[in-house]
Enzyme design. Structure first.
Site, PDB file in Angstrom:
ATOM      1  N   GLY A   7       0.872  -1.178   0.000  1.00 55.93           N
ATOM      2  CA  GLY A   7       0.000   0.000   0.000  1.00 55.93           C
ATOM      3  C   GLY A   7       0.903   1.220   0.000  1.00 55.93           C
ATOM      4  N   GLY A   9      -0.211   4.270  -0.415  1.00 57.11           N
ATOM      5  CA  GLY A   9      -1.075   5.427  -0.170  1.00 57.11           C
ATOM      6  C   GLY A   9      -0.516   6.275   0.969  1.00 57.11           C
ATOM      7  N   VAL A  11      -0.721   6.233   4.356  1.00 58.75           N
ATOM      8  CA  VAL A  11      -0.040   5.619   5.509  1.00 58.75           C
ATOM      9  C   VAL A  11       1.186   4.818   5.058  1.00 58.75           C
ATOM     10  CG1 VAL A  11      -0.291   4.070   7.488  1.00 58.75           C
ATOM     11  CG2 VAL A  11      -2.206   5.497   6.793  1.00 58.75           C
ATOM     12  N   ASP A  32       2.250  -1.498  -4.480  1.00 62.57           N
ATOM     13  CA  ASP A  32       0.842  -1.095  -4.599  1.00 62.57           C
ATOM     14  C   ASP A  32       0.248  -1.772  -5.829  1.00 62.57           C
ATOM     15  OD1 ASP A  32      -0.770   1.455  -3.165  1.00 62.57           O
ATOM     16  OD2 ASP A  32      -1.611   0.816  -5.098  1.00 62.57           O
ATOM     17  N   ASN A  95     -11.880  -4.415   2.794  1.00 59.57           N
ATOM     18  CA  ASN A  95     -10.492  -4.632   3.232  1.00 59.57           C
ATOM     19  C   ASN A  95     -10.161  -6.085   3.568  1.00 59.57           C
ATOM     20  OD1 ASN A  95     -10.095  -1.987   2.748  1.00 59.57           O
ATOM     21  ND2 ASN A  95      -9.839  -1.350   4.883  1.00 59.57           N
ATOM     22  N   ASN A 120      -7.679  -1.260   8.349  1.00 58.60           N
ATOM     23  CA  ASN A 120      -8.822  -1.327   9.268  1.00 58.60           C
ATOM     24  C   ASN A 120      -9.960  -2.172   8.719  1.00 58.60           C
ATOM     25  OD1 ASN A 120      -8.346   0.167  11.693  1.00 58.60           O
ATOM     26  ND2 ASN A 120      -8.188   2.026  10.437  1.00 58.60           N
ATOM     27  N   HIS A 175      -8.937  -1.173  18.530  1.00 60.40           N
ATOM     28  CA  HIS A 175      -8.606   0.091  17.851  1.00 60.40           C
ATOM     29  C   HIS A 175      -9.885   0.622  17.179  1.00 60.40           C
ATOM     30  CE1 HIS A 175      -6.331   3.131  15.767  1.00 60.40           C
ATOM     31  NE2 HIS A 175      -6.657   2.641  14.580  1.00 60.40           N
TER      32      HIS A 175
END
Ligand SMILES: NC(=O)C1=CN([C@@H]2O[C@H](COP(=O)(O)OP(=O)(O)OC[C@H]3O[C@@H](n4cnc5c(N)ncnc54)[C@H](O)[C@@H]3O)[C@@H](O)[C@H]2O)C=CC1
Ligand SMILES: O=C([O-])CC(=O)C(=O)O
Length: 312
Positions: A7, A9, A11, A32, A95, A120, A175
């Site tokens: 990823g 992106g 983060v 990615d 996800n 997440n 979280h």
């Protein structure tokens, strides 16, 4: 040592940037699915080397897992972030499949890998990664508590006018906006309980602001945060790579610890070259235990959704 970040992106790229700046690993692979995206981010980060003075190399790849072969650690940030008004839990449908396939590809090329899950809903994605990969439990770490604890220290430092580095404070539990538990009764300002300086109302306010820290930023920015999440992910990776034995809260598989089993939930752990090495025991008050059990119930309900959507 090689570290992969999946990823590229907000983060993922920030995590990679933090790792490269501090030369945590000699080689970083940024992967990615979007054609050319990771290559572009990696080149942009590489062009800071002359300005910042680091030697670590970062390479961007489009979905080419052969390039990740032999990674000691991977950070999974692939997936969608929430938008204002959403919960993290609403991201599960998209996800779960992404995280599951990324884990499978990583393990295929790096069987000894330690995986840090960021996507997440993080506790459930961590549980999914563990169950679907069959990796030893110590090699799957959910990153959430490290970030939430940093946000807790930020809120405390603002109220106390203290240096965040002088504060000791942790967040356990899930979280999630309602599942995280900032342990204010255990928080200290260089060993002095913060309750010495704060009224009950002030303490409650700090706890509440910490719990909705991610949602507050999402409302302000329009998508979720990345600077502190990237720094927290890099800190966890650094403790693994440099065998630092740092005590972080992280989402790990519980088998009776803190009264819970068959669940990944945030508890204090030591992180070193083994991944999460061991859980650090902590005595909770009755009220804190009740909150921890309620948090576990909410996360377990999300874990059950994995079966409904055929991810497990
Ligand atoms: N655990 C934590 O403390 C935190 C978790 N997050 C979560 O991290 C995730 C990423 O957030 P952002 O970076 O802001 O999102 P973003 O949208 O900026 O980046 C996600 C990247 O994942 C890529 N991607 C999607 N499917 C992929 C696949 N199958 N393989 C490889 N790459 C793929 C996308 O192309 C995109 O570049 C979100 O789920 C977010 O909720 C964000 C902040 C903190
Ligand atoms: O708030 C979000 O959705 C992203 C996240 O997990 C965080 O920043 O804590």
């Amino acid at each position: 040592m090689k570290v992969t970040v999946v990823g590229a992106g907000a983060v993922g790229a920030t995590t990679a940037d933090n790792l490269v700046r501090r030369s945590v690993a000699e080689e970083i692979i940024l992967l990615d699915i979007k054609e050319g995206f990771a290559e572009g981010k990696a080149q942009d980060i590489s062009q800071t080397a002359a300005l910042l003075g680091f030697d670590a190399k970062i390479k961007g790849v489009t979905n080419d897992y052969a390039q990740t072969a032999g990674s000691a650690v991977a950070v999974i940030t692939s997936g969608i972030p929430r938008k204002p008004g959403m919960t993290r839990e609403e991201l599960i449908g998209t996800n779960a499949n992404i995280v599951k396939s990324v884990v499978e590809n990583l393990v295929k090329h790096s069987p000894d890998i330690i995986i840090v899950i960021v996507s997440n809903p993080m506790d459930t994605m961590t549980y999914l990664a563990l169950k679907s990969s069959g990796l030893p439990k110590n090699r799957i770490i959910g990153m959430g508590g490290t970030l939430d604890s940093a946000r807790f220290k930020y809120q405390l430092s603002e109220k106390l006018n203290a240096s965040p580095a002088d504060l000791n404070a942790i967040v356990i539990g899930g979280h999630g906006d309602t599942t995280m538990i900032p342990l204010i009764q255990h928080a200290t300002w260089n060993s002095i309980p913060v309750s010495t300086f704060l009224t009950k109302e002030e303490q409650d306010d700090i706890v509440q602001k910490t719990m909705v820290g991610g949602a507050t930023l999402t409302a302000l920015i329009g998508t979720s945060a990345w600077y502190a999440p990237g720094a927290a992910s890099a800190a966890v990776v650094e403790s693994i790579v440099r065998d630092q034995n740092k005590l972080f809260t992280a989402s790990v598989y519980l088998e009776g610890e803190f009264g819970q089993e068959d669940i990944n939930l945030g508890v204090p752990v030591i992180i070193n070259k083994n991944g999460w090495d061991r859980i650090v025991p902590l005595e909770l008050s009755d009220e804190e235990s009740q909150k921890f059990n309620a948090s576990a119930e909410a996360v377990r309900n999300m874990n059950n959704v994995l079966k409904e959507i055929n991810a497990l």
